[in-house]
Motif scaffolding. Sequence first.
Motif, PDB file in Angstrom:
ATOM      1  N   PHE A 282     -68.668 -17.759   4.072  1.00 18.09           N
ATOM      2  CA  PHE A 282     -68.667 -16.856   5.494  1.00 18.09           C
ATOM      3  C   PHE A 282     -66.947 -16.125   5.483  1.00 18.09           C
ATOM      4  N   TYR A 283     -67.644 -14.699   6.087  1.00 18.39           N
ATOM      5  CA  TYR A 283     -66.184 -13.920   6.245  1.00 18.39           C
ATOM      6  C   TYR A 283     -66.620 -12.794   6.371  1.00 18.39           C
ATOM      7  N   VAL A 284     -65.425 -12.848   7.646  1.00 16.79           N
ATOM      8  CA  VAL A 284     -65.241 -10.861   8.396  1.00 16.79           C
ATOM      9  C   VAL A 284     -64.538 -11.329   8.124  1.00 16.79           C
ATOM     10  N   LEU A 285     -64.556  -9.318   7.226  1.00 22.69           N
ATOM     11  CA  LEU A 285     -63.693  -8.446   6.706  1.00 22.69           C
ATOM     12  C   LEU A 285     -63.276  -7.114   6.781  1.00 22.69           C
ATOM     13  N   PHE A 286     -62.698  -6.785   7.486  1.00 24.23           N
ATOM     14  CA  PHE A 286     -62.811  -4.850   7.705  1.00 24.23           C
ATOM     15  C   PHE A 286     -61.041  -4.549   6.475  1.00 24.23           C
ATOM     16  N   LEU A 287     -61.608  -3.447   6.128  1.00 17.32           N
ATOM     17  CA  LEU A 287     -61.117  -2.602   5.491  1.00 17.32           C
ATOM     18  C   LEU A 287     -60.639  -1.476   5.983  1.00 17.32           C
ATOM     19  N   GLN A 288     -59.706  -0.698   6.126  1.00 17.31           N
ATOM     20  CA  GLN A 288     -58.970   0.054   7.025  1.00 17.31           C
ATOM     21  C   GLN A 288     -58.697   1.028   5.871  1.00 17.31           C
ATOM     22  N   ILE A 289     -59.321   2.970   5.409  1.00 16.24           N
ATOM     23  CA  ILE A 289     -58.680   3.642   4.906  1.00 16.24           C
ATOM     24  C   ILE A 289     -58.375   4.638   5.564  1.00 16.24           C
ATOM     25  N   ASN A 290     -58.213   5.558   4.838  1.00 18.85           N
ATOM     26  CA  ASN A 290     -58.348   6.703   5.232  1.00 18.85           C
ATOM     27  C   ASN A 290     -59.777   7.616   5.085  1.00 18.85           C
ATOM     28  N   THR A 291     -60.474   8.195   6.110  1.00 12.28           N
ATOM     29  CA  THR A 291     -61.586   8.400   6.113  1.00 12.28           C
ATOM     30  C   THR A 291     -61.503   9.270   4.908  1.00 12.28           C
ATOM     31  N   ASN A 292     -60.859  10.299   4.805  1.00 11.90           N
ATOM     32  CA  ASN A 292     -61.190  11.594   3.129  1.00 11.90           C
ATOM     33  C   ASN A 292     -61.031  10.477   2.099  1.00 11.90           C
ATOM     34  N   GLU A 293     -60.818   9.343   1.634  1.00 11.38           N
ATOM     35  CA  GLU A 293     -60.793   8.422   1.018  1.00 11.38           C
ATOM     36  C   GLU A 293     -62.667   7.726   0.679  1.00 11.38           C
ATOM     37  N   VAL A 294     -63.010   7.799   1.759  1.00 13.46           N
ATOM     38  CA  VAL A 294     -64.559   7.619   1.629  1.00 13.46           C
ATOM     39  C   VAL A 294     -65.343   7.884   2.698  1.00 13.46           C
ATOM     40  N   ASP A 295     -66.817   7.991   2.158  1.00 18.61           N
ATOM     41  CA  ASP A 295     -67.681   9.097   2.442  1.00 18.61           C
ATOM     42  C   ASP A 295     -69.144   8.383   2.909  1.00 18.61           C
ATOM     43  N   ILE A 296     -69.672   8.326   4.189  1.00 21.23           N
ATOM     44  CA  ILE A 296     -70.501   7.338   5.152  1.00 21.23           C
ATOM     45  C   ILE A 296     -71.211   8.119   4.893  1.00 21.23           C
ATOM     46  N   ASN A 297     -71.897   9.567   4.999  1.00 21.73           N
ATOM     47  CA  ASN A 297     -72.897  10.003   4.733  1.00 21.73           C
ATOM     48  C   ASN A 297     -73.406  10.226   3.651  1.00 21.73           C
ATOM     49  N   ILE A 298     -74.231   9.225   3.001  1.00 27.67           N
ATOM     50  CA  ILE A 298     -74.975   9.056   2.318  1.00 27.67           C
ATOM     51  C   ILE A 298     -76.466   8.552   2.558  1.00 27.67           C
ATOM     52  N   HIS A 299     -76.622   7.979   4.085  1.00 28.62           N
ATOM     53  CA  HIS A 299     -78.406   7.297   4.177  1.00 28.62           C
ATOM     54  C   HIS A 299     -78.122   7.567   5.942  1.00 28.62           C
ATOM     55  N   PRO A 300     -78.678   8.173   6.384  1.00 30.62           N
ATOM     56  CA  PRO A 300     -79.405   8.166   7.769  1.00 30.62           C
ATOM     57  C   PRO A 300     -78.631   6.602   8.679  1.00 30.62           C
ATOM     58  N   THR A 301     -79.087   5.623   7.895  1.00 29.88           N
ATOM     59  CA  THR A 301     -78.124   4.093   8.615  1.00 29.88           C
ATOM     60  C   THR A 301     -77.031   4.291   8.191  1.00 29.88           C
TER      61      THR A 301
END
Length: 579
Positions: A282-301
């Motif tokens: 079991f794990y619940v992990l949160f990764l906080q990172i600068n928004t300009n270092e991750v692209d979430i606009n890959i898929h509509p979901t």
Amino acid sequence: MNIIYQLPKSVSNQIAAGEVVQRPSSVVKELLENSIDAKAKNIKIIIKDAGKQSITIIDDGIGMSKEDAIKCFNRHSTSKLKNAEDLFKIKTMGFRGEALSSISAVSDIILKTKSIDDEMGYEINIKNSKIIKEHEIDKDQGTSIIIKNIFFTVPARRNFLKSNKVELKYIIDEFIRIAISNANLNFILLNNELEIYNLKSSTLSKRIISLFKKSYEKQLVLCDEKFGNICIHGFIGKPEYSKKTRGEQFIFVNNRFIKSNYLNHAIIKSYEGLIEEKKYPFYVLFLQINTNEVDINIHPTKTEVKFEDEKLLYNLMNSSVSKSLSSHHIMPSIDFNADINFSNKTVIEYDNKEYQNIRPSSSSNKQNWKKIFDEVKTEHSNDKLIFENDLIEIQNKPVQFLDNFIFKQLGKKLLVFNHKNCQQRILYEKFKNSSLNSNANSQQNLFPKYIEFNNSDFQLIKEILNDIKSIGFNIDVFGKNSVIINGVPTGLDDINEEEIIESFIEEIKKNNQNLKAEKKEIILKSFSRKAKIINNKRLNHKEMESIIDRLFACANPKYSPDGELNFVELGNDKIKNLF
């Protein structure tokens, strides 16, 4: 002659809806994200018939003005972006402006909203992407939205929906992900007027216990690490609580749930040597990172992401989990301050007289080889590759080789059986015939076995309960999220009920696309892998003969249910070719 036409708005919206709205749970996810972006503190979800009849979301967020309420159903209308640069500064859950237009293309909608600046609220009724009614209403601040008759415009899509229990399971999965990442909010989830969850604002650990069960309190291990501008925090489970089923592994990037096999592998790798193969912690992990270092606009979901430095995050995730396990004395810790050079004591010991006169010599090797060989032979004298009973002659009798194989001479051929595959085929056909003829026998347990599940897995168990009964389990629902097992199928050796039931759930999750047609087949295959006729590593002659005889009584003795060979034939020619 012109042959290219611009599609009508209603058709293009339905095409877009195919990616955004895949099932009722997709609607729940998108609407909950809108409520969170609207700064709601209290969110209520009301589901009817697992979302097929209606989905209602009520929140106390900032609400919308009349103009925004109308505009929000236009495609690519959003309050979260203004230009392309904003795509790399996204801190909200939604941003594409597709959800409401897509939902309105495949369902009926009633929207009621009131902003803090307006004296009156506003209601809009939408059918097939068109506003059919709008008027002012008296309403408290916030928004309520009712989605009815999902996929009424696309009957084929509606026909592909699963049973109510399975669709409710998907809704609960989406709800859990959002509830975990927003522990500071109050949530209520109702299905057919039955309350499933009533969650009060709390800490992350209390939210986890509220969503799953009280016993999770014992297994939670804090993980909290910071590396420059990257922060990893949350909880991981102790290895001894790992399960055969997946579904309780959560990774969030900037508070958004994501699916990443790469980061999941980094976490599982930290548990190497601590958990059995094919078990999942079991794990619940949160990764906080600068928004300009991750692209979430890959898929509509918005569950797929791309990282600027994926390898760095892999190593950071792996080391963070390893450190948390180590700090709680779950795995040996490494002393990074220790001197890696040899100590003086080691050098002194090595310099003792007994080591001084050692010199390699070919003559000494020749003189002592027989002594070395005899020592090795004596050391391994009890290790047998072929097990045999000294009281029975081997001639034309089956012989066990190592743990898995049986040798048997048949005429001028030698048959080599993988007896575990053979047992799988025997059990599969036995219980398949029993379930088809409704004559599966059950042997009563001395004491009942109780198994508790989370809400999501419990919906799956209810869906497949009759199929589990059909192979001989005496099993029934017991309490809110539990089952009781009073009996198990006959003719098995040392059966572990909980492990087998967990394997059913895991296989159903992996094969959910074909659940409607093949769930009994999935259960039979899973059961035949886990159960054993004979659980001994060392078999006697009667047991080996029984396995061989029962195998050749099967309709398909050559292959296991998974398509693996049960035995191979070695004739004179094949054996000659080996030399």
